[in-house]
Design a protein around this motif. Structure first.
Motif, PDB file in Angstrom:
ATOM      1  N   HIS A   1     -67.240  -3.331  94.657  1.00 13.60           N
ATOM      2  CA  HIS A   1     -67.105  -4.683  95.224  1.00 13.60           C
ATOM      3  C   HIS A   1     -66.106  -5.538  94.453  1.00 13.60           C
ATOM      4  O   HIS A   1     -65.995  -5.479  93.242  1.00 13.60           O
TER       5      HIS A   1
ATOM      6  N   GLY B   1     -70.814  -9.263 106.932  1.00 15.59           N
ATOM      7  CA  GLY B   1     -70.676 -10.703 106.775  1.00 15.59           C
ATOM      8  C   GLY B   1     -71.189 -11.400 108.013  1.00 15.59           C
ATOM      9  O   GLY B   1     -70.460 -11.569 108.998  1.00 15.59           O
ATOM     10  N   GLY B   2     -72.483 -11.734 107.991  1.00 13.93           N
ATOM     11  CA  GLY B   2     -73.059 -12.525 109.077  1.00 13.93           C
ATOM     12  C   GLY B   2     -73.303 -11.768 110.365  1.00 13.93           C
ATOM     13  O   GLY B   2     -73.356 -12.386 111.428  1.00 13.93           O
TER      14      GLY B   2
ATOM     15  N   TRP C   1     -71.981 -16.595  98.494  1.00 11.07           N
ATOM     16  CA  TRP C   1     -72.314 -16.473  97.063  1.00 11.07           C
ATOM     17  C   TRP C   1     -72.057 -17.741  96.271  1.00 11.07           C
ATOM     18  O   TRP C   1     -72.633 -17.922  95.196  1.00 11.07           O
TER      19      TRP C   1
ATOM     20  N   GLY D   1     -71.909 -15.367 106.947  1.00 12.75           N
ATOM     21  CA  GLY D   1     -73.298 -14.979 106.653  1.00 12.75           C
ATOM     22  C   GLY D   1     -73.682 -15.456 105.263  1.00 12.75           C
ATOM     23  O   GLY D   1     -73.621 -16.647 104.958  1.00 12.75           O
ATOM     24  N   THR D   2     -74.013 -14.503 104.385  1.00 14.35           N
ATOM     25  CA  THR D   2     -74.398 -14.843 103.005  1.00 14.35           C
ATOM     26  C   THR D   2     -73.205 -15.461 102.270  1.00 14.35           C
ATOM     27  O   THR D   2     -72.092 -14.968 102.362  1.00 14.35           O
TER      28      THR D   2
ATOM     29  N   PRO E   1     -75.194  -3.114 100.400  1.00 12.16           N
ATOM     30  CA  PRO E   1     -75.837  -3.285  99.086  1.00 12.16           C
ATOM     31  C   PRO E   1     -76.601  -4.600  98.970  1.00 12.16           C
ATOM     32  O   PRO E   1     -76.063  -5.660  99.265  1.00 12.16           O
ATOM     33  N   ILE E   2     -77.850  -4.489  98.547  1.00 16.91           N
ATOM     34  CA  ILE E   2     -78.677  -5.670  98.314  1.00 16.91           C
ATOM     35  C   ILE E   2     -79.367  -5.583  96.956  1.00 16.91           C
ATOM     36  O   ILE E   2     -79.391  -6.541  96.204  1.00 16.91           O
TER      37      ILE E   2
ATOM     38  N   VAL F   1     -67.706  -9.353  99.170  1.00 13.40           N
ATOM     39  CA  VAL F   1     -69.143  -9.647  99.164  1.00 13.40           C
ATOM     40  C   VAL F   1     -69.490 -10.814 100.106  1.00 13.40           C
ATOM     41  O   VAL F   1     -70.538 -11.414 100.014  1.00 13.40           O
TER      42      VAL F   1
ATOM     43  N   SER G   1     -75.464  -2.823  93.253  1.00 14.63           N
ATOM     44  CA  SER G   1     -74.653  -2.430  92.101  1.00 14.63           C
ATOM     45  C   SER G   1     -75.485  -1.737  91.007  1.00 14.63           C
ATOM     46  O   SER G   1     -76.583  -2.191  90.673  1.00 14.63           O
TER      47      SER G   1
ATOM     48  N   ASN H   1     -73.001   1.796  94.431  1.00 21.24           N
ATOM     49  CA  ASN H   1     -72.142   0.602  94.354  1.00 21.24           C
ATOM     50  C   ASN H   1     -71.929   0.150  92.909  1.00 21.24           C
ATOM     51  O   ASN H   1     -72.821   0.279  92.073  1.00 21.24           O
TER      52      ASN H   1
ATOM     53  N   LYS I   1     -65.031  -3.094  98.918  1.00 24.01           N
ATOM     54  CA  LYS I   1     -65.639  -4.136  99.756  1.00 24.01           C
ATOM     55  C   LYS I   1     -65.589  -5.515  99.118  1.00 24.01           C
ATOM     56  O   LYS I   1     -65.585  -5.643  97.891  1.00 24.01           O
TER      57      LYS I   1
ATOM     58  N   ALA J   1     -76.688  -7.072 105.495  1.00 25.56           N
ATOM     59  CA  ALA J   1     -77.374  -7.286 104.210  1.00 25.56           C
ATOM     60  C   ALA J   1     -78.382  -8.435 104.336  1.00 25.56           C
ATOM     61  O   ALA J   1     -79.597  -8.208 104.334  1.00 25.56           O
ATOM     62  N   GLY J   2     -77.873  -9.668 104.494  1.00 23.09           N
ATOM     63  CA  GLY J   2     -78.760 -10.835 104.529  1.00 23.09           C
ATOM     64  C   GLY J   2     -79.859 -10.718 105.582  1.00 23.09           C
ATOM     65  O   GLY J   2     -81.021 -11.013 105.305  1.00 23.09           O
TER      66      GLY J   2
ATOM     67  N   SER K   1     -66.040  -7.441 104.616  1.00 21.77           N
ATOM     68  CA  SER K   1     -67.133  -8.382 104.321  1.00 21.77           C
ATOM     69  C   SER K   1     -66.719  -9.859 104.361  1.00 21.77           C
ATOM     70  O   SER K   1     -66.463 -10.483 103.332  1.00 21.77           O
TER      71      SER K   1
END
Ligand SMILES: Cc1cc2nc3c(=O)[nH]c(=O)nc-3n(C[C@H](O)[C@H](O)[C@H](O)COP(=O)(O)O)c2cc1C
Length: 347
Positions: A158, A273-274, A227, A224-225, A69-70, A197, A99, A128, A195, A295-296, A220
């Motif tokens: 999430h 995650g990354g 938040w 990586g990303t 999800p992005i 995030v 979402s 999502n 999941k 995602a990222g 996740s």
């Protein structure tokens, strides 16, 4: 002028910040660098017989991959979602939309998600929603009706307590979340994926999710990303920004989260995650994931080179994965996933 209480404006800000490298962990890594594949000099396999294709939610995928999800709910999200749907169909990978919370608050934004429907008939589509949006609901009619309009094959929920508590407009009451998740899972006709995030999951959290009948988990993890970094960029008050920044390296790495799930194997796992390279994607699978989520890296690929950038990225990951199978002497992806003979922790 940004309307901070408007969820679509917030989503637009998130997208803008997330494409920058400031949105990523700077020190905490995915943990995959601590693992190496066991090279095999005698594979006895014809490379053209190596198969990374798999099945997910009743569809055939070219490799075990989900675009995580992005986007959705804001203006740019429509173009992005349309492109991602076409890419998912071309590449035969699963697609998870962002979402649907904006669509719950303003039905006009539903079109930013619905653009995918014509393109995703032959690939799994996942809707999502945030766990906080499920809380205190007696009925889920509005939510299920949106997922029906999107012709979703599964729903992901999430868990984002750290993001919410740092977000200026965030919700902070997570009491009763597990109970509401259980109720939602029991009421859903579609498979539910729970999941994180990008902050990872402990074994205790994984156990609690399995105890309530959670079918799929996306751990996740961190690396990586991040938040906390994204929210810190949005916060205008210096004192609050300083608090958010303190969590810029918080989390359980993606590799460690997968290891945390090892004792519960037979659970169905997604790792995200990354996963910013084909090797990281392959390591996540060998360490126990059934599918890898990105995602990222997708967002950055799209931002830099449009749909072609994301196509190239996915093709690269698939090719690297195939070479990883060949170079560890494995012919089929089913024998590659969760295989401790082919990946070892560095001493
Ligand atoms: C711009 C952006 C928006 C996101 N929106 C959602 C969302 O709506 N729902 C969700 O479950 N995860 C969302 N995520 C989290 C990702 O799906 C993923 O779990 C996380 O970013 C870690 O993966 P990555 O390191 O590949 O980015 C979002 C991520 C990004 C970058």
């Amino acid at each position: 002028m940004i309307d901070r209480n408007n969820i679509s404006s917030r989503k637009r800000e998130h997208l803008k910040i997330a494409v920058s490298n400031n949105a990523k962990y700077q020190e905490l890594t995915t943990g995959f660098e601590n693992y190496r594949f066991v090279h095999c000099s005698l594979p006895e396999i014809n490379f053209s017989d190596v198969y990374v294709a798999t099945e997910f939610l009743g569809y055939n995928l070219s490799c075990p991959m989900i675009i995580n999800p992005i986007s959705g709910g804001e203006k740019n999200g429509k173009a992005l979602n349309r492109d991602l749907a076409k890419i998912a169909a071309r590449q035969k990978v699963a697609l998870s939309l962002g979402s649907i919370r904006p669509a719950l608050e303003n039905t006009k934004t539903l079109e930013t998600y619905q653009v995918v429907v014509d393109h995703t008939k032959n690939v799994p589509l996942i809707g999502n929603i945030g766990c906080l949006q499920l809380k205190n609901l007696d009925k889920y009619d509005q939510i299920f009706s949106i997922f029906e309009k999107l012709q979703a094959d599964a729903i992901s929920v999430h868990l984002n307590p750290l993001q919410e508590v740092l977000q200026p407009e965030g919700g902070t009451n997570f009491e009763g979340i597990l109970e509401s998740l259980e109720k939602f899972i029991n009421n859903s006709d579609l498979p539910v994926i729970v999941k994180e995030v990008g902050f990872g999951m402990s074994s205790q959290v994984i156990q609690r999710l399995l105890d309530i009948g959670c079918e799929w988990i996306d751990i996740s993890g961190s690396g990586g990303t991040n938040w906390a970094r994204i929210e810190a960029k949005r916060i205008t008050k210096a004192e609050e920004r300083a608090v958010a920044r303190e969590f810029g390296e918080w989390g359980i790495s993606t590799a460690q989260s997968l290891i945390n799930a090892h004792e519960y194997k037979k659970s169905r796992l997604i790792a995200s995650g990354g996963l910013d390279s084909g090797i990281q994607f392959a390591k996540a699978l060998a360490l126990g994931a059934d599918l890898g989520g990105i995602a990222g890296s997708v967002l950055r690929g799209w931002d830099e080179n449009g749909a072609a950038g994301v196509d190239n990225l996915i093709e690269n990951y698939r090719k690297v994965l195939k070479i990883c199978l060949f170079s560890t002497g494995i012919r089929n992806i089913q024998d590659f996933c969760y295989n401790s003979d082919i990946i070892k922790e560095i001493e």
